[in-house]
Design a protein around this motif. Structure first.
Motif, short mmCIF file in Angstrom:
data_model
loop_
_atom_site.label_atom_id
_atom_site.label_comp_id
_atom_site.label_asym_id
_atom_site.label_seq_id
_atom_site.Cartn_x
_atom_site.Cartn_y
_atom_site.Cartn_z
N ASP A 105 0.80 -1.20 -0.06
CA ASP A 105 0.12 0.09 0.02
C ASP A 105 0.63 1.04 0.02
O ASP A 105 0.40 2.21 -0.47
CB ASP A 105 -0.80 0.10 1.09
CG ASP A 105 -0.44 0.20 2.48
OD1 ASP A 105 -0.34 1.25 3.26
OD2 ASP A 105 0.46 -0.88 3.09
N ALA A 135 -6.27 4.84 0.47
CA ALA A 135 -7.47 5.42 -0.28
C ALA A 135 -7.15 6.78 -1.05
O ALA A 135 -6.94 7.80 -0.46
CB ALA A 135 -8.46 5.40 0.54
N ASN A 146 -11.24 5.56 -7.67
CA ASN A 146 -10.48 5.49 -6.39
C ASN A 146 -9.45 4.42 -6.56
O ASN A 146 -9.63 3.49 -7.52
CB ASN A 146 -11.43 4.94 -5.52
CG ASN A 146 -12.55 5.84 -5.06
OD1 ASN A 146 -12.42 7.17 -5.11
ND2 ASN A 146 -13.73 5.40 -4.68
N ASP A 148 -7.60 1.96 -4.02
CA ASP A 148 -7.58 1.37 -2.45
C ASP A 148 -6.68 0.23 -2.36
O ASP A 148 -6.82 -0.78 -3.09
CB ASP A 148 -9.20 0.93 -2.15
CG ASP A 148 -10.29 1.93 -2.37
OD1 ASP A 148 -9.94 3.08 -1.57
OD2 ASP A 148 -11.11 1.75 -3.07
#
Length: 165
Positions: A105, A135, A146, A148
């Motif tokens: 991430d 996000a 988006n 995510d």
């Protein structure tokens, strides 16, 4: 004494009733064996599908691998982080989704913070818990979307969502 004799007689009666031909002890069960099926099917059904469907009940289309980047709502040339693997995606009406794996991430966040503006997109939101989840919202090239991403241990994944404006 009479009570002892009565108790002993009752015990003999009960023990004597446990064997013999009363039906409770050593009886054979012919009823169970006659009601069991005599043969079981040996062949598998022949009407099973041989391929996975490419559509979902709601009319959404499913795409495998890098072809997900060709979905109708994904802008051509949308940037993908180095080392990320495109697993697949779905499209329905004015929305497409692409699934990525192999990039943390934090790497996803760092990549898209520079790659989106460089590719002509505006970042509309940016939220991150480093090492856990990211996000990022964006718009440009006729879509809003988006990004995510989440990672737990060595399992890292990201979902890119695109909606036609």
């Amino acid at each position: 004494m009479a009570a002892v004799a009565t108790g002993a007689g009752l015990a003999l009666l009960l023990v004597g009733g446990c064997g013999g031909s009363s039906g409770y002890g050593n009886a054979t069960s012919s009823a169970a064996s006659s009601s069991a099926p005599s043969s079981l099917p040996t062949g598998l059904p022949t009407g099973l599908p041989t391929a996975l469907p490419t559509g979902l009940p709601g009319g959404e289309q499913v795409t495998n691998g890098a072809d997900a980047l060709k979905e109708p709502n994904v802008p051509a040339g949308f940037p993908i982080p180095p080392g990320a693997k495109v697993n697949g995606g779905t499209s329905g009406n004015s929305q497409s989704t692409v699934a990525l794996t192999g990039v943390s991430d934090t790497a996803v966040a760092n990549f898209y913070r520079t790659a989106l503006p460089a590719a002509g997109y505006t970042i509309t939101s940016d939220n991150q818990i480093p090492g856990l989840a990211t996000a990022i919202g964006f718009r440009g090239h006729g879509v809003t979307g988006n990004i995510d991403a989440a990672g737990v241990g060595t399992s890292n994944g990201a979902i890119l969502t695109f909606r036609k404006q």
